[in-house]
Design a protein around this motif. Sequence first.
Motif, PDB file in Angstrom:
ATOM      1  N   PHE A 130      56.980  37.813 -27.842  1.00  0.00           N
ATOM      2  CA  PHE A 130      56.733  39.000 -28.655  1.00  0.00           C
ATOM      3  C   PHE A 130      56.040  40.044 -27.792  1.00  0.00           C
ATOM      4  CE2 PHE A 130      54.390  41.180 -32.263  1.00  0.00           C
ATOM      5  CZ  PHE A 130      55.531  41.686 -32.859  1.00  0.00           C
ATOM      6  N   PRO A 131      56.573  41.267 -27.731  1.00  0.00           N
ATOM      7  CA  PRO A 131      56.087  42.223 -26.739  1.00  0.00           C
ATOM      8  C   PRO A 131      54.805  42.967 -27.103  1.00  0.00           C
ATOM      9  CG  PRO A 131      57.912  43.173 -27.968  1.00  0.00           C
ATOM     10  CD  PRO A 131      57.774  41.751 -28.435  1.00  0.00           C
ATOM     11  N   PHE A 132      54.222  42.684 -28.271  1.00  0.00           N
ATOM     12  CA  PHE A 132      53.048  43.431 -28.696  1.00  0.00           C
ATOM     13  C   PHE A 132      51.851  42.503 -28.878  1.00  0.00           C
ATOM     14  CE2 PHE A 132      56.836  45.335 -30.863  1.00  0.00           C
ATOM     15  CZ  PHE A 132      57.052  46.295 -29.893  1.00  0.00           C
ATOM     16  N   ARG A 133      50.665  43.060 -28.686  1.00  0.00           N
ATOM     17  CA  ARG A 133      49.449  42.264 -28.876  1.00  0.00           C
ATOM     18  C   ARG A 133      49.289  41.905 -30.348  1.00  0.00           C
ATOM     19  NH1 ARG A 133      44.723  45.764 -26.475  1.00  0.00           N
ATOM     20  NH2 ARG A 133      43.501  43.953 -27.133  1.00  0.00           N
ATOM     21  N   LEU A 134      48.911  40.654 -30.588  1.00  0.00           N
ATOM     22  CA  LEU A 134      48.701  40.171 -31.944  1.00  0.00           C
ATOM     23  C   LEU A 134      47.241  39.805 -32.150  1.00  0.00           C
ATOM     24  CD1 LEU A 134      51.776  37.834 -32.607  1.00  0.00           C
ATOM     25  CD2 LEU A 134      51.215  39.931 -33.835  1.00  0.00           C
ATOM     26  N   PHE A 135      46.734  40.125 -33.336  1.00  0.00           N
ATOM     27  CA  PHE A 135      45.363  39.806 -33.697  1.00  0.00           C
ATOM     28  C   PHE A 135      45.395  38.998 -34.996  1.00  0.00           C
ATOM     29  CE2 PHE A 135      45.351  43.548 -31.131  1.00  0.00           C
ATOM     30  CZ  PHE A 135      44.248  43.424 -30.307  1.00  0.00           C
ATOM     31  N   GLU A 136      44.584  37.959 -35.042  1.00  0.00           N
ATOM     32  CA  GLU A 136      44.513  37.111 -36.222  1.00  0.00           C
ATOM     33  C   GLU A 136      43.223  37.401 -36.979  1.00  0.00           C
ATOM     34  OE1 GLU A 136      43.897  32.393 -37.103  1.00  0.00           O
ATOM     35  OE2 GLU A 136      45.429  32.924 -35.608  1.00  0.00           O
ATOM     36  N   THR A 137      43.342  37.516 -38.296  1.00  0.00           N
ATOM     37  CA  THR A 137      42.176  37.740 -39.130  1.00  0.00           C
ATOM     38  C   THR A 137      42.426  37.093 -40.489  1.00  0.00           C
ATOM     39  OG1 THR A 137      40.674  39.446 -39.990  1.00  0.00           O
ATOM     40  CG2 THR A 137      43.022  39.981 -39.971  1.00  0.00           C
ATOM     41  N   THR A 138      41.612  37.387 -41.459  1.00  0.00           N
ATOM     42  CA  THR A 138      41.815  36.879 -42.820  1.00  0.00           C
ATOM     43  C   THR A 138      42.350  37.993 -43.706  1.00  0.00           C
ATOM     44  OG1 THR A 138      39.578  37.467 -43.522  1.00  0.00           O
ATOM     45  CG2 THR A 138      39.905  35.276 -42.531  1.00  0.00           C
ATOM     46  N   GLY A 139      42.952  37.600 -44.819  1.00  0.00           N
ATOM     47  CA  GLY A 139      43.420  38.609 -45.754  1.00  0.00           C
ATOM     48  C   GLY A 139      42.287  39.481 -46.254  1.00  0.00           C
ATOM     49  N   LYS A 140      41.131  38.897 -46.450  1.00  0.00           N
ATOM     50  CA  LYS A 140      39.969  39.646 -46.946  1.00  0.00           C
ATOM     51  C   LYS A 140      39.523  40.690 -45.937  1.00  0.00           C
ATOM     52  CE  LYS A 140      35.352  38.934 -48.913  1.00  0.00           C
ATOM     53  NZ  LYS A 140      34.322  37.912 -49.273  1.00  0.00           N
ATOM     54  N   ASN A 141      39.666  40.392 -44.648  1.00  0.00           N
ATOM     55  CA  ASN A 141      39.173  41.285 -43.602  1.00  0.00           C
ATOM     56  C   ASN A 141      40.285  42.114 -42.961  1.00  0.00           C
ATOM     57  OD1 ASN A 141      36.823  42.107 -41.998  1.00  0.00           O
ATOM     58  ND2 ASN A 141      37.906  41.172 -40.260  1.00  0.00           N
ATOM     59  N   ALA A 142      41.516  41.983 -43.480  1.00  0.00           N
ATOM     60  CA  ALA A 142      42.670  42.596 -42.806  1.00  0.00           C
ATOM     61  C   ALA A 142      42.546  44.111 -42.692  1.00  0.00           C
ATOM     62  CB  ALA A 142      43.958  42.228 -43.541  1.00  0.00           C
TER      63      ALA A 142
END
Length: 291
Positions: A21-33
């Motif tokens: 995947f050519p883009f940076r991905l960030f993981e978070t929670t739905g509450k903090n999205a």
Amino acid sequence: MTAEDTSREAQERRQEALEHFPFRLFETTGKNALAKWRELKSSGEGAPVILGGSEDLHSIVDPITSFAIDATDPPSPQPVREILAAASGIRFPDDLAKHKKAEQKAALEQLKAGLAANPDMPVPQINKIENGKTRTYSREETIALMESDPHEPALGEWPVSPIPSLGLSIARDLLSKKPLPRVYIALVPTDDWTSIPAYLRWGGWNDCPAPEYHIAALRRWRDLYGAELVGMSADTINVRVARRPGTREEALALAREQYIYCEDIVDQGIGTYSALAADLMANDWWYFWWD
């Protein structure tokens, strides 16, 4: 091959797709999205877009990366510059309305020719949500629907109170309405957030418009309402606006535009133009969904 083998292969393929995947991905929670989206937006490093949970993420990642990892050598995605060039020549919503009308005419002619040659030919499966339940049209209903003239939704009565806003729906579970435990955000390397559908090659399936039409729509609504794309899941778009339509007349005109863009929000959702217009006057969030 056992079920465990199949599951393991699927997980390995998903991991490989993420690596391409050519883009940076960030993981978070739905509450903090939304807070994380704001943080990334203010970083000046690109345009963030919330992609939903893991299933939505892979539905977006796989089409972009499959050409790079599939031994059968599928075609590469359409270049972003071509999509953006096409978007710049679109007059929204008029051109989308003409395009959809031409597509419907071609599909009807193909259906009639096919039925004439083979009365028992397979027909597409059409599902409709009625009273919260999904119903599949019979063969006869499907043919009758495809042969009928396109319909206009009812104007309807202006509702006493609008339906509560769905807000950032892709960060929540649709059934429980609770925030998802894990949500992903992509940071697209552009200073023009309206180009995100081009980078993600988002659209062009079923009744969902091709990426260039999404871009044209977003640019029009950005200029008129301060609209901004916040989230794109596998089949849903969440947009937030800075200005709501100020009159019922303006809201109804906007509702008709949005119906050209996304029929399902009325036909399988809110029901009438007036209900949608009232929603647009009451809320800062717009919701689009394609079956």
